[in-house]
Design an enzyme around this catalytic site. Sequence first.
Site, PDB file in Angstrom:
ATOM      1  N   PRO A   9       0.791  -1.225   0.000  1.00  0.00           N
ATOM      2  CG  PRO A   9      -0.137  -1.094   2.130  1.00  0.00           C
ATOM      3  CD  PRO A   9       0.528  -2.056   1.181  1.00  0.00           C
ATOM      4  CG  ASN A  10      -0.325   4.309   1.242  1.00  0.00           C
ATOM      5  OD1 ASN A  10      -1.273   4.850   0.680  1.00  0.00           O
ATOM      6  ND2 ASN A  10      -0.429   3.748   2.433  1.00  0.00           N
ATOM      7  NE  ARG A  17       4.024   6.680   1.280  1.00  0.00           N
ATOM      8  CZ  ARG A  17       4.219   5.483   1.849  1.00  0.00           C
ATOM      9  NH1 ARG A  17       4.652   4.458   1.135  1.00  0.00           N
ATOM     10  NH2 ARG A  17       3.946   5.288   3.114  1.00  0.00           N
ATOM     11  CE1 TYR A  22       8.725   5.258   2.897  1.00  0.00           C
ATOM     12  CE2 TYR A  22       7.102   7.027   3.010  1.00  0.00           C
ATOM     13  CZ  TYR A  22       7.652   5.870   3.524  1.00  0.00           C
ATOM     14  OH  TYR A  22       7.145   5.319   4.674  1.00  0.00           O
ATOM     15  CG  ASN A  73       8.378  -1.766   0.458  1.00  0.00           C
ATOM     16  OD1 ASN A  73       7.787  -1.889   1.532  1.00  0.00           O
ATOM     17  ND2 ASN A  73       8.931  -0.632   0.071  1.00  0.00           N
ATOM     18  CB  ALA A  76       1.452   0.301   6.461  1.00  0.00           C
ATOM     19  CG  HIS A  79       5.237  -1.958  10.214  1.00  0.00           C
ATOM     20  ND1 HIS A  79       6.575  -2.293  10.223  1.00  0.00           N
ATOM     21  CD2 HIS A  79       5.130  -0.914   9.332  1.00  0.00           C
ATOM     22  CE1 HIS A  79       7.240  -1.471   9.414  1.00  0.00           C
ATOM     23  NE2 HIS A  79       6.374  -0.629   8.855  1.00  0.00           N
ATOM     24  CG  ASP A  86       0.620 -17.424   8.115  1.00  0.00           C
ATOM     25  OD1 ASP A  86       1.699 -17.550   8.718  1.00  0.00           O
ATOM     26  OD2 ASP A  86      -0.494 -17.431   8.685  1.00  0.00           O
ATOM     27  CD  GLU A  97      11.432  -6.831   5.973  1.00  0.00           C
ATOM     28  OE1 GLU A  97      12.296  -7.582   6.492  1.00  0.00           O
ATOM     29  OE2 GLU A  97      10.644  -6.147   6.640  1.00  0.00           O
ATOM     30  CG  HIS A  99      11.156  -1.840   4.684  1.00  0.00           C
ATOM     31  ND1 HIS A  99       9.798  -1.867   4.496  1.00  0.00           N
ATOM     32  CD2 HIS A  99      11.484  -2.993   5.308  1.00  0.00           C
ATOM     33  CE1 HIS A  99       9.320  -2.979   5.014  1.00  0.00           C
ATOM     34  NE2 HIS A  99      10.313  -3.677   5.511  1.00  0.00           N
ATOM     35  CB  ILE A 100      12.009   3.212   0.052  1.00  0.00           C
ATOM     36  CG1 ILE A 100      11.550   2.359  -1.145  1.00  0.00           C
ATOM     37  CG2 ILE A 100      12.616   4.540  -0.411  1.00  0.00           C
ATOM     38  CD1 ILE A 100      10.354   2.925  -1.896  1.00  0.00           C
ATOM     39  CB  SER A 101      12.146   4.974   4.856  1.00  0.00           C
ATOM     40  OG  SER A 101      11.326   4.009   5.499  1.00  0.00           O
ATOM     41  NE  ARG A 106       9.832   6.487   8.680  1.00  0.00           N
ATOM     42  CZ  ARG A 106       8.907   6.310   7.726  1.00  0.00           C
ATOM     43  NH1 ARG A 106       9.096   5.408   6.780  1.00  0.00           N
ATOM     44  NH2 ARG A 106       7.804   7.030   7.719  1.00  0.00           N
ATOM     45  NE  ARG A 110       6.906   4.515   9.991  1.00  0.00           N
ATOM     46  CZ  ARG A 110       5.807   4.642   9.228  1.00  0.00           C
ATOM     47  NH1 ARG A 110       5.446   3.681   8.420  1.00  0.00           N
ATOM     48  NH2 ARG A 110       5.069   5.745   9.284  1.00  0.00           N
TER      49      ARG A 110
END
Length: 142
Positions: A9-10, A17, A22, A73, A76, A79, A86, A97, A99-101, A106, A110
């Site tokens: 998402p997002n 954003r 990001y 990725n 949200a 978390h 699963d 996995e 994550h850009i940030s 943070r 997170r």
Amino acid sequence: MKIFVINGPNLNMLGIREPDHYGRETYADLVKKIEDYCEKKGIEVELFQSNHEGALVDEIQRAYGKADGIVINPGAYTHTSIAILDAVKSVSIPTVEVHISKVEEREDFRQISYVRLACVKTITGHGTDGYLEAIDFLTDKK
Ligand code: DQA
């Protein structure tokens, strides 16, 4: 060698954003960057983005029998989602996995990653280059 790159998402809002976290590259820029990189390296790649948890689970399941590696990725859902954890466990495909940030610097909420429990590697804070590093990791292992 075929890799599925799955974004949650997002991530379709990249470039709009929170650019401090990001960056300014858009989702379309990210798609092009990954497709160009994979073409150069002779890797087959399928990209997918959804804002919906179940659609992400469906895509992970679709990778079964098709993909040699997954780059994910989950946004949200990282978390919160045991369903995504699963699903990754279900398909037994090496998964990285991304994550850009730099999530570890943070908010407290997170700091939990469910999907990480099923991943062979985690890359955080390298911007969109993290996706390419994940692809390198999966392809070098082969
Ligand atoms: C993110 C980090 C998550 O905490 C956040 O919810 C995202 C993006 C990242 O790429 O840094 O949507 O996964």
